[in-house]
Design a protein around this motif. Structure first.
Motif, PDB file in Angstrom:
ATOM      1  N   LYS A   1       0.834  -1.207   0.000  1.00 46.66           N
ATOM      2  CA  LYS A   1       0.000   0.000   0.000  1.00 46.66           C
ATOM      3  C   LYS A   1       0.866   1.254   0.000  1.00 46.66           C
ATOM      4  CE  LYS A   1      -3.715   2.313   2.581  1.00 46.66           C
ATOM      5  NZ  LYS A   1      -4.585   2.248   3.781  1.00 46.66           N
TER       6      LYS A   1
ATOM      7  N   GLU B   1       2.362   1.709  -3.426  1.00 48.85           N
ATOM      8  CA  GLU B   1       1.360   2.169  -4.380  1.00 48.85           C
ATOM      9  C   GLU B   1       1.126   3.673  -4.240  1.00 48.85           C
ATOM     10  OE1 GLU B   1      -3.368   1.387  -5.445  1.00 48.85           O
ATOM     11  OE2 GLU B   1      -2.329   0.086  -4.012  1.00 48.85           O
TER      12      GLU B   1
ATOM     13  N   ARG C   1       4.097   5.587  -5.583  1.00 50.00           N
ATOM     14  CA  ARG C   1       4.076   5.678  -7.054  1.00 50.00           C
ATOM     15  C   ARG C   1       3.076   6.734  -7.522  1.00 50.00           C
ATOM     16  NH1 ARG C   1       4.528   0.045  -6.806  1.00 50.00           N
ATOM     17  NH2 ARG C   1       2.255  -0.179  -7.062  1.00 50.00           N
TER      18      ARG C   1
END
Length: 813
Positions: free
Chosen positions: A648, A651, A654
């Motif tokens: 998580k 992510e 990113r």
């Protein structure tokens, strides 16, 4: 806590670092090995009135430790060594190196610091030999061997000849059948023994404590040999200093040459001064009755000395350059007479660049006087292609050694590798023994089929050449190839890219994989309990020999997989990891596997080991069982939760990068109010939002910053959660080591660590099978995919298209 072999080796090599700069390896080896010797005998025998070595007052390593920082440390170390030498008849052996030599060790403070550091290294806990030795396993001898190999590597061409690679030594010992020695009354002899490594390796293969004789003309090298014998537990070995050819020391009362049951030798190649000091034509030992070797090449002089030193049933092995096998003139006459006498049992051709001091390829000539008159052939092996690169030298792997020994001792003929050559055939070739004359070890040429290139199709000859694969996977052949348009040729049924899936997904390959897995499982089951019951005092070397030999036996009849490749996986893992684990257990017991210790910095303020777990400032190192194995077995849900949190966080990170990339450049909504060098932070974003709070024209920027701020806060929250979860998991893992039961320790180390690695290695051999078959089939399919007429037609069509385009563009010719 017992110290691992790898740690001993690391500390010993660090001692060499303390001396580099003032001298080369051929010189500093004398200092390091003397200190190793003094440290060992002091740890082993100091205070023992019945010890094999007397450690007199003022002659121990402890006396050296007391000298650290002393302004006269070099001179006083010489005195300590002199006392130890005097008490044990070791003058000229351990007192060769001068520890008060300013040219090599520096003067004044440089010498004091260098020698103090050197003594300090040998005073480390891992070099305490008083308790760090498993019964029956020569840890110290192995350490000495390690140093000798590295010294030989660093000493350069002219100074590395004192050491015979251990793998070659073991081949020679096994080739002469020393494992069949009948009693300790038998003797083994090396006329050019160097540092004694070859003698000791051969001696170690015998079931009895054979009497050891050796001769070496170099003073310093003979000293190494004497120390080597003591360190290997052979203090009664006779090692004499003199030139063997001109003044052989070991003679009988009647003046004749003493003969031995076993002789091994690795003499200097093509010695130009071999006859210095005596007249070969009037040799009082009649060693040259078969002829006088060339005045400028002593190869046969040493071989004839070895033959003369063998009993009537004696067996010997000598390392020689390949020239002895085929050179003419005087050597050809000697060679013919030796062959006719039947003394040469076999010849083993070795890889090039194997020996220290020379890069030329060499061979082992195996001699056997027993039943020599009845010998009808010479067994030859071309082992020149089996090796691995190791720095600037080549090295025989365990699998190469084992294959050579198996083939030679069983006299097995293997295509392109070994052959029993009849004496009649050798005679027809003028007694030339050059191995390529009798064994063609070259790989078959990959022939191109002109008709297939012209007309298409894959030659059946090439497909049939894969017969070993089709014997195991007969139906796979039908899946991959169909009948061709003409006899002798087949058509591919699968595109090149689909070849591998077609093989891997076929039920026959699945059955083959299952068979391999079953064989490994059988070996695993046979030794699992034995490994889980390793006890204090067990013999690691005996253990690995049993494991390895049985692994070879299990895979002996498995097709497509080379049993020696599987064997090598085990031996490599043993050398890199498993032997350290076993040595610790046989000295400290299974409780050692429960230990996870805190690392401490060295004198330079650095950690010398990589930590397994970090808890704040605390760095922890697991002794035998990696934390990942503990986590996998006991903290699966926690690890899964941690991975979810980390995923998580990644992510969100990113997403932040993408938004920064999209809006952070010049003119972007995230670029206003900061320079190119400024990095966006939660604070900087909040500050910017305050600046533009009342700016009605900055609506888009506020929206972008607000979205970015939300992502940053979410990413920080996720990263903090992941960090906290990791800390909690690491803490729980570190604490769990103390809770591990004996059964759990054994499960983790034997099943989860050792067997898991080896099973993966065996699986890699299956991958190699599929890759090899796939690669060859893809090559054949692509090679003949487009017949020449089709290629010509394609070229013509493309040329026509180009011409048409050019004409439309206004270009014509």
């Amino acid at each position: 806590m017992a110290v691992k072999k790898s740690e001993i080796y690391s500390s010993l090599w660090a001692s060499c670092d303390a001396l580099r700069g003032g001298m080369d390896a051929s010189q500093y080896k004398d200092y390091v090995l003397v200190l190793l010797f003094v440290k060992y005998v002091s740890d082993k025998y100091a205070g023992d009135p019945n010890g094999l070595i007397e450690v007199p007052p003022g002659g121990s390593f402890a006396d050296m430790v007391a000298l650290r920082g002393d302004k006269d440390i070099g001179e006083k170390i010489n005195v300590i060594i002199a006392k130890l030498a005097e008490a044990n008849d070791l003058k000229g052996v351990i007192d060769v190196a001068d520890f008060n030599d300013p040219e090599k060790l520096g003067s004044g403070k440089d010498m004091i610091d260098r020698l103090s550091a050197l003594v300090g290294i040998f005073n480390r806990a891992e070099l305490d030999f008083s308790k760090n030795r498993a019964e029956g396993d020569d840890i110290l001898g192995d350490a000495y061997e390690y140093l000798m190999r590295h010294f030989a590597t660093e000493s350069g061409k002219s100074k590395g000849q004192f050491y015979t690679p251990a793998e070659v030594s073991r081949i020679m010992a096994k080739a002469i059948g020393i494992n069949a020695a009948r009693s300790a009354a038998q003797s083994i002899y090396d006329p050019t023994c160097g540092s004694g490594s070859l003698l000791l390796k051969a001696h170690d293969e015998a079931p009895y404590d054979l009497t050891i004789y050796g001769q070496e003309k170099d003073v310093a090298t003979r000293a190494l040999a004497r120390m080597n014998m003591v360190l290997h537990g052979c203090p009664t070995a006779e090692i004499w200093r003199e030139n063997t050819l001109s003044s052989p020391h070991f003679v009988n009362n009647d003046g004749s040459l003493k003969t031995h049951d076993f002789v091994v030798a690795n003499p200097p190649f093509s010695d130009k001064a071999w006859s210095t000091g005596f007249d070969p034509a009037n040799d009082r030992f009649s060693r040259f009755s078969y002829g006088a070797p060339p005045a400028k090449n002593g190869d046969y002089a040493y071989m004839l000395h070895v033959i003369a030193s063998l009993k009537t049933t004696g067996k010997g092995a000598i390392v020689m350059p390949h020239g002895v096998l085929f050179r003419g003139n005087a050597e050809a006459e000697i060679r013919e007479k030796i062959i006719r006498k039947g003394y040469i049992k076999g010849i083993i051709g070795l890889p090039a660049n194997l020996f220290y001091g020379t890069g030329i390829p060499a061979c082992i000539v195996v001699l056997d006087k027993e039943n020599a008159h009845a010998r009808t052939g010479i067994f030859m092996i071309d082992a020149s292609k089996g090796f691995i690169k190791d720095g600037n030298k080549n090295r025989l792997r365990d699998q190469d050694l084992h294959k050579i020994v198996d083939t030679f001792t069983r006299q097995v003929e293997v295509e392109r590798y070994s052959r029993m050559v009849p004496l009649a055939e050798i005679e027809k070739n003028g007694f030339n023994l050059n191995i390529p004359r009798y064994i063609d070890s070259s790989e078959p040429e990959d022939l191109q089929d002109i008709e297939a290139h012209l007309k298409g199709g894959i030659p059946l000859r090439d497909i049939d050449a894969l017969a070993p694969y089709w014997a195991v996977l007969p139906a796979v052949r039908g899946e991959l190839f169909g009948p061709g348009e003409r006899p002798g040729y087949a058509a591919p049924k699968v595109a090149p890219a689909a070849v591998k899936p077609a093989i891997l997904n076929h039920k026959e390959f699945a059955a083959f994989s299952a068979r391999v897995a079953e064989v490994f499982a059988g070996w695993r089951a046979a030794h699992g309990e034995r490994l889980k019951n390793i006890a204090v005092g067990d013999h690691p070397k005996k253990l690995i020999e049993e494991l390895a030999e049985d692994l070879l036996a299990h895979f002996a009849d498995v097709p497509l997989i080379d049993k020696y490749d599987v064997y090598q996986h085990l031996m490599t893992y043993w050398a890199e990891m498993m032997q350290d684990d076993v040595y610790v257990i046989v000295q400290d017991g299974w409780a050692a596997a429960r230990q996870i210790r805190e690392l401490v910095k060295n004198a330079e303020g650095k950690f010398t080991e990589t930590p397994d777990i970090t808890l704040g400032k605390q760095k922890l190192k697991a002794e035998l069982i990696p934390p990942a194995l503990v986590v996998a077995r006991f903290f699966g849900p926690e690890q899964a939760a941690l991975e979810a949190l980390e995923a998580k966080a990644e992510e969100l990170a990113r997403a932040l990068e993408e938004l920064e990339e999209e809006q952070g450049g010049e003119g972007g909504l995230l670029a206003d109010g900061r320079s190119d060098k400024d990095r966006l932070t939660i604070k900087s974003v909040k500050d910017r939002l305050k600046e533009i709070k009342s700016d009605k024209s900055a609506g888009e920027e506020r929206a972008a910053l607000t979205a970015y701020l939300t992502l940053m806060e979410q990413e920080k929250e996720a990263a903090d959660a992941a960090k906290a979860a990791k800390l909690a998991l690491d803490t729980a893992t570190a604490r769990h080591y103390a809770k591990l039961t004996d059964a759990e320790l054994r499960q983790l180390l034997v099943e989860d660590k050792w067997f898991a690695v080896l099973q993966a290695d065996v699986t890699s051999e299956l991958d190699r099978v599929s890759q090899s078959l796939t690669g060859r089939i893809k090559l054949l399919t692509e090679r003949y995919a487009a017949p020449l007429p089709k290629l010509a037609a394609d070229v013509e069509a493309l040329s026509a298209k180009v011409d048409a385009h050019l004409k439309r563009m206004g270009f014509a010719w």
